[in-house]
Design an enzyme around this catalytic site. Structure first.
Site, PDB file in Angstrom:
ATOM      1  N   ASN A 151      -0.496 -13.420  -3.870  1.00  0.00           N
ATOM      2  CA  ASN A 151       0.239 -12.737  -2.804  1.00  0.00           C
ATOM      3  C   ASN A 151       1.574 -13.422  -2.535  1.00  0.00           C
ATOM      4  OD1 ASN A 151      -2.115 -11.302  -2.606  1.00  0.00           O
ATOM      5  ND2 ASN A 151      -2.350 -11.582  -0.399  1.00  0.00           N
ATOM      6  N   ASP A 193      -3.512  -5.058   2.821  1.00  0.00           N
ATOM      7  CA  ASP A 193      -3.542  -6.516   2.954  1.00  0.00           C
ATOM      8  C   ASP A 193      -4.184  -6.865   4.303  1.00  0.00           C
ATOM      9  OD1 ASP A 193      -2.953  -9.178   2.360  1.00  0.00           O
ATOM     10  OD2 ASP A 193      -0.862  -9.037   3.047  1.00  0.00           O
ATOM     11  N   HIS A 194      -5.098  -7.815   4.325  1.00  0.00           N
ATOM     12  CA  HIS A 194      -5.731  -8.299   5.564  1.00  0.00           C
ATOM     13  C   HIS A 194      -6.207  -7.199   6.512  1.00  0.00           C
ATOM     14  CE1 HIS A 194      -5.190 -12.582   4.987  1.00  0.00           C
ATOM     15  NE2 HIS A 194      -3.971 -12.339   4.540  1.00  0.00           N
ATOM     16  N   GLY A 245      -0.672 -16.630   0.655  1.00  0.00           N
ATOM     17  CA  GLY A 245       0.335 -17.598   1.093  1.00  0.00           C
ATOM     18  C   GLY A 245       0.954 -18.317  -0.090  1.00  0.00           C
ATOM     19  N   ASP A 251       5.127 -12.808  -0.269  1.00  0.00           N
ATOM     20  CA  ASP A 251       5.883 -12.037   0.716  1.00  0.00           C
ATOM     21  C   ASP A 251       7.122 -12.814   1.159  1.00  0.00           C
ATOM     22  OD1 ASP A 251       6.706 -10.158   2.552  1.00  0.00           O
ATOM     23  OD2 ASP A 251       5.068 -10.466   3.956  1.00  0.00           O
ATOM     24  N   THR A 252       6.917 -14.071   1.533  1.00  0.00           N
ATOM     25  CA  THR A 252       8.028 -14.865   2.065  1.00  0.00           C
ATOM     26  C   THR A 252       9.218 -14.927   1.106  1.00  0.00           C
ATOM     27  OG1 THR A 252       6.561 -16.178   3.459  1.00  0.00           O
ATOM     28  CG2 THR A 252       8.670 -17.171   2.877  1.00  0.00           C
TER      29      THR A 252
HETATM   30 ZN   LIG Z   1      -2.671 -13.324   3.263  1.00  0.00          ZN
END
Ligand SMILES: [Zn+2]
Length: 336
Positions: free
Chosen positions: A261, A78-79, A219, A263-264
């Site tokens: 994506n 990722d990134h 995000g 994650d949070t």
């Molecule tokens: Zn990202």
């Protein structure tokens, strides 16, 4: 990942890309994938790679492929902040990398279009030679994740559709992350997003112009109120916040979004479950007594997203193609 996204496009569904830093998180993701029979993308940020000293994380991912052989699984960087980061991931065995050339290698400063094209092109050449998939990014997301991000306002660097077309033509990326008003982290929107703050019309326009490029929403946690409430009920102090509503993600999936994506939401689920144990049983001190419910809470939210994105039930649709065969496919495509 290319195969997994091509299959998702054929089937008209999206695939969640869930971030992993430790054993409990990868167990949660893989159990959710098994329960819902979902193909899955497991992704590691640079922060995760350094937190886990790289090798611990890599072997956790290998363990997942051993223990869940029926699940098509992508190991994704990722990134990636530079071609070197992406190449180190490829060397370690990741099957997909993101080269985020929308920012300079410091991971903070917005870059030029020319820099982005040249860094991404370099990664595409190295990756495709090994059968590895590449995700690029054009436009800048809001917020900061694991120290990565310009911290800019989410609406200040939206993806320009003309530039997106040019970028894909010049780089040959398989998947494209676009900026449509989303941000990394928990604080994405200060109220439920509307068309003024979440630019789904722009996403639809980009898909119309690039119908065969797999789009990626970053995000894209939904930051559900019930998960926020559990944290705050047991002593947490989250400020009120809104994420990306699942129905907007589903609209994206109807319009070319194949990778989402998240994650949070996993972080919130884990933290809420741990706080609850600490609050209710302050005498507990065995880490397993709070990590087990934390793992279970993350599994629940991941399984829910897999069902909502439509990937559930698709794990058995196809057999993963070996990387060297994928590499030959890229070569033939270039020659043609
Ligand atoms: Zn990202």
């Amino acid at each position: 990942m290319r195969q997994l996204l091509d299959e998702a496009a054929k089937g008209g569904y999206g695939v969640g890309a869930f971030n992993v830093n430790n054993m409990e998180q990868i167990q949660a993701i893989m159990e959710a994938a098994r329960e819902t029979k979902s193909p899955v993308i497991v992704q590691a940020s640079r922060g995760a790679r350094s937190y886990s000293q790289d090798r611990f994380l890599y072997h956790l991912m290998l363990a997942a492929t051993e223990l869940y052989p029926e699940i098509p699984m992508v190991l994704h960087q990722d990134h990636g902040n530079s071609p070197e980061t992406c190449k180190s991931a490829i060397a370690m065995g990741f099957t997909s990398v993101m080269m985020d050339g929308s920012l300079m290698p410091d991971g903070k400063t917005p870059s030029t279009f020319e820099y982005n094209v040249s860094a991404t092109r370099e990664v595409v050449e190295a990756a495709h030679a090994k059968g590895v998939t590449v995700e690029g990014e054009i436009g800048c997301l809001g917020g900061i994740e694991d120290g990565h991000g310009a911290g800019v306002d989410a609406l200040s660097h939206l993806t320009d559709p003309d530039q997106a077309v040019e970028f894909v033509r010049l780089t040959g990326v398989d998947a494209l992350a676009i900026a449509i008003g989303t941000s990394h982290g928990a604080y994405k929107f200060s109220k439920k997003p509307t068309g003024d703050t979440l630019k789904m019309d722009r996403l639809i326009e980009i898909h119309r112009r690039l119908p065969t490029t797999h789009l990626v929403m970053h995000g894209s946690s939904s930051v559900p109120k019930d998960l926020q409430d559990i944290i705050n009920q047991y002593g947490g102090k989250l400020k009120p916040t809104w994420g990306v509503p699942v129905e907007e993600i589903q609209l994206g999936i109807k319009n070319g979004v194949r990778k989402i994506n998240v994650d949070t939401d996993s972080r919130l689920a884990i933290t809420g479950a741990i706080r609850k144990v600490f609050w209710e049983k302050p005498e507990e001190f065995d880490p397993r007594s709070y990590l087990k419910p934390a793992r279970e809470a993350m599994k629940k939210v991941v399984a829910q997203r897999m069902t909502q994105f439509g990937q559930a039930g698709h794990a058995g649709d196809y057999v993963p193609i070996p990387l060297d065969e994928v590499a030959r496919g890229y070569q033939q495509h270039l020659a043609a």
